[in-house]
Design a protein around this motif. Structure first.
Motif, short mmCIF file in Angstrom:
data_model
loop_
_atom_site.label_atom_id
_atom_site.label_comp_id
_atom_site.label_asym_id
_atom_site.label_seq_id
_atom_site.Cartn_x
_atom_site.Cartn_y
_atom_site.Cartn_z
N ALA A 132 -77.92 0.86 -20.48
CA ALA A 132 -77.49 -0.22 -21.37
C ALA A 132 -76.52 -1.16 -20.66
O ALA A 132 -76.60 -2.39 -20.80
CB ALA A 132 -76.84 0.36 -22.64
N MET A 133 -75.60 -0.60 -19.89
CA MET A 133 -74.67 -1.42 -19.12
C MET A 133 -75.41 -2.25 -18.08
O MET A 133 -75.09 -3.43 -17.87
CB MET A 133 -73.65 -0.52 -18.42
CG MET A 133 -72.75 0.26 -19.36
SD MET A 133 -71.77 1.51 -18.47
CE MET A 133 -70.66 0.47 -17.52
N ALA A 134 -76.41 -1.64 -17.44
CA ALA A 134 -77.14 -2.32 -16.36
C ALA A 134 -77.94 -3.51 -16.87
O ALA A 134 -78.32 -4.38 -16.07
CB ALA A 134 -78.06 -1.32 -15.66
N ARG A 135 -78.19 -3.57 -18.18
CA ARG A 135 -78.94 -4.68 -18.75
C ARG A 135 -78.06 -5.88 -19.13
O ARG A 135 -78.57 -6.92 -19.52
CB ARG A 135 -79.70 -4.21 -20.00
CG ARG A 135 -80.80 -3.21 -19.72
CD ARG A 135 -81.71 -3.03 -20.93
NE ARG A 135 -81.03 -2.35 -22.02
CZ ARG A 135 -81.16 -1.04 -22.29
NH1 ARG A 135 -81.93 -0.27 -21.51
NH2 ARG A 135 -80.55 -0.50 -23.32
N THR A 136 -76.74 -5.75 -19.01
CA THR A 136 -75.84 -6.80 -19.45
C THR A 136 -75.52 -7.79 -18.33
O THR A 136 -75.62 -7.47 -17.14
CB THR A 136 -74.52 -6.21 -19.97
OG1 THR A 136 -73.82 -5.58 -18.87
CG2 THR A 136 -74.78 -5.18 -21.05
N LYS A 137 -75.10 -8.99 -18.74
CA LYS A 137 -74.70 -10.00 -17.77
C LYS A 137 -73.41 -9.62 -17.05
O LYS A 137 -73.16 -10.04 -15.92
CB LYS A 137 -74.52 -11.35 -18.46
CG LYS A 137 -75.81 -11.94 -19.02
CD LYS A 137 -75.57 -13.29 -19.68
CE LYS A 137 -76.87 -13.88 -20.21
NZ LYS A 137 -76.64 -15.19 -20.87
N LYS A 138 -72.57 -8.81 -17.72
CA LYS A 138 -71.28 -8.43 -17.15
C LYS A 138 -71.41 -7.35 -16.07
O LYS A 138 -70.45 -7.10 -15.32
CB LYS A 138 -70.37 -7.91 -18.27
CG LYS A 138 -68.94 -7.62 -17.83
CD LYS A 138 -68.09 -7.10 -18.97
CE LYS A 138 -66.68 -6.78 -18.49
NZ LYS A 138 -65.83 -6.22 -19.58
N PHE A 139 -72.58 -6.73 -15.96
CA PHE A 139 -72.73 -5.59 -15.07
C PHE A 139 -72.39 -5.93 -13.63
O PHE A 139 -71.69 -5.19 -12.94
CB PHE A 139 -74.15 -5.04 -15.17
CG PHE A 139 -74.34 -3.72 -14.47
CD1 PHE A 139 -73.59 -2.61 -14.82
CD2 PHE A 139 -75.29 -3.58 -13.46
CE1 PHE A 139 -73.76 -1.39 -14.19
CE2 PHE A 139 -75.47 -2.36 -12.83
CZ PHE A 139 -74.71 -1.27 -13.19
N GLU A 140 -72.87 -7.05 -13.16
CA GLU A 140 -72.63 -7.44 -11.77
C GLU A 140 -71.14 -7.65 -11.52
O GLU A 140 -70.62 -7.24 -10.47
CB GLU A 140 -73.42 -8.72 -11.44
CG GLU A 140 -73.45 -9.03 -9.96
CD GLU A 140 -74.52 -10.05 -9.60
OE1 GLU A 140 -74.33 -10.74 -8.59
OE2 GLU A 140 -75.53 -10.14 -10.33
N LYS A 141 -70.44 -8.25 -12.48
CA LYS A 141 -69.00 -8.44 -12.32
C LYS A 141 -68.28 -7.09 -12.29
O LYS A 141 -67.39 -6.86 -11.47
CB LYS A 141 -68.45 -9.29 -13.47
CG LYS A 141 -66.94 -9.48 -13.41
CD LYS A 141 -66.40 -10.22 -14.62
CE LYS A 141 -66.83 -11.66 -14.61
NZ LYS A 141 -66.17 -12.42 -15.74
N LEU A 142 -68.70 -6.18 -13.18
CA LEU A 142 -68.08 -4.85 -13.21
C LEU A 142 -68.26 -4.13 -11.88
O LEU A 142 -67.32 -3.51 -11.36
CB LEU A 142 -68.70 -4.03 -14.35
CG LEU A 142 -68.13 -2.62 -14.55
CD1 LEU A 142 -66.67 -2.68 -14.96
CD2 LEU A 142 -68.95 -1.88 -15.61
#
Length: 256
Positions: A177-187
């Motif tokens: 679920a995290m990997a599908r978000t736009k924020k994942f790369e920033k994280l």
């Protein structure tokens, strides 16, 4: 859990085996796929069942937990949890959740979490998978000086708090679920490669409309590898290496 015999298996540090319709069948599938899996529990009263189910398994280990959203109504199980702690190296799901709780509920959560941390720290050698929704700052503050290895599951706090968590020895686990978000790369840009692990949080996370299973950590590795600019094989090797190092560090802390 030995991580030395199998070449680069996938890793699931946060999976709710007991919440599946057929835990026995799911456990056999995990064994077949050879995914090292930490099977978390939400209350101490269900731990013994998970412990019995996984006793003869190579790839699945039971974790003893008291979920923060249940902490207030299940405070009667806290003594049971503290009594059971010597029976497992793995602890979770524990932590704090301030998303929809009252101040009194949050106070009880902190009290329960603190007692669990104190007991784990006194025993040493524990791997903790920790919930911190809307409560990352308090969770990280309470981990200062902890004698063990914390993994922040599904982290969604600030960069500043993440940096404090790193200084407190925390690892971080990412799920589909995290990997599908736009924020994942920033994280991922915030988390050192050496401190990243994978999880599914199944069945709360779904993949293609079905409850996630440990094999679905392959999807997370694929996304992590893309962000890192490496092959999926290299990414898989790195996550495995991180998990192996975590176990070694935890063992060293146990004998410090």
């Amino acid at each position: 859990m030995s991580a030395s015999k199998d070449p680069r298996p996938y890793i699931d540090t946060h999976f709710h085996l007991d919440l599946y319709s057929s835990p026995e069948q799911t456990a056999r599938q995990i064994e077949d796929k050879k995914v090292y899996t930490i099977s978390v529990t939400n209350t101490p009263s269900v731990f013994k069942h998970t412990e019995a189910l996984t006793r003869e398994l190579k790839y699945v280990r039971p974790a003893l937990g008291l979920h923060p959203e249940l902490a207030a109504e299940r405070t009667s199980e806290l003594d049971l949890m503290l009594d059971l702690l010597p029976r497992t190296r793995y602890v979770g799901e524990i932590g704090l959740d301030y998303a929809s709780s009252s101040q009194e509920n949050q106070r009880i959560q902190r009290q329960v979490f603190e007692k669990i941390l104190d007991k784990c720290s006194a025993e040493g050698g524990k791997v903790l998978t920790i919930h911190s929704r809307k409560a990352a700052q308090d969770v990280v503050s309470m981990l200062r000086g902890f004698h063990g290895t914390p993994i922040l599951h599904w982290y969604s706090g600030s960069k500043e708090t993440l940096e404090q968590a790193l200084s407190n020895g925390c690892y971080f686990s990412a799920n589909p679920a995290m990997a599908r978000t736009k924020k994942f790369e920033k994280l991922l840009s915030w988390i050192p490669k050496e401190r990243l692990l994978t999880e599914t949080d199944g069945p709360f996370v779904e993949v293609s409309g079905e409850p996630a299973e440990p094999k679905d950590t392959s999807l997370v590795v694929k996304q992590i590898s893309r962000v890192w600019g490496v092959s999926a094989r290299v990414g898989r090797e790195k996550i495995f290496s991180n998990f192996k190092r975590l176990l070694q560090e935890t063992q060293e802390k146990n004998h410090a």
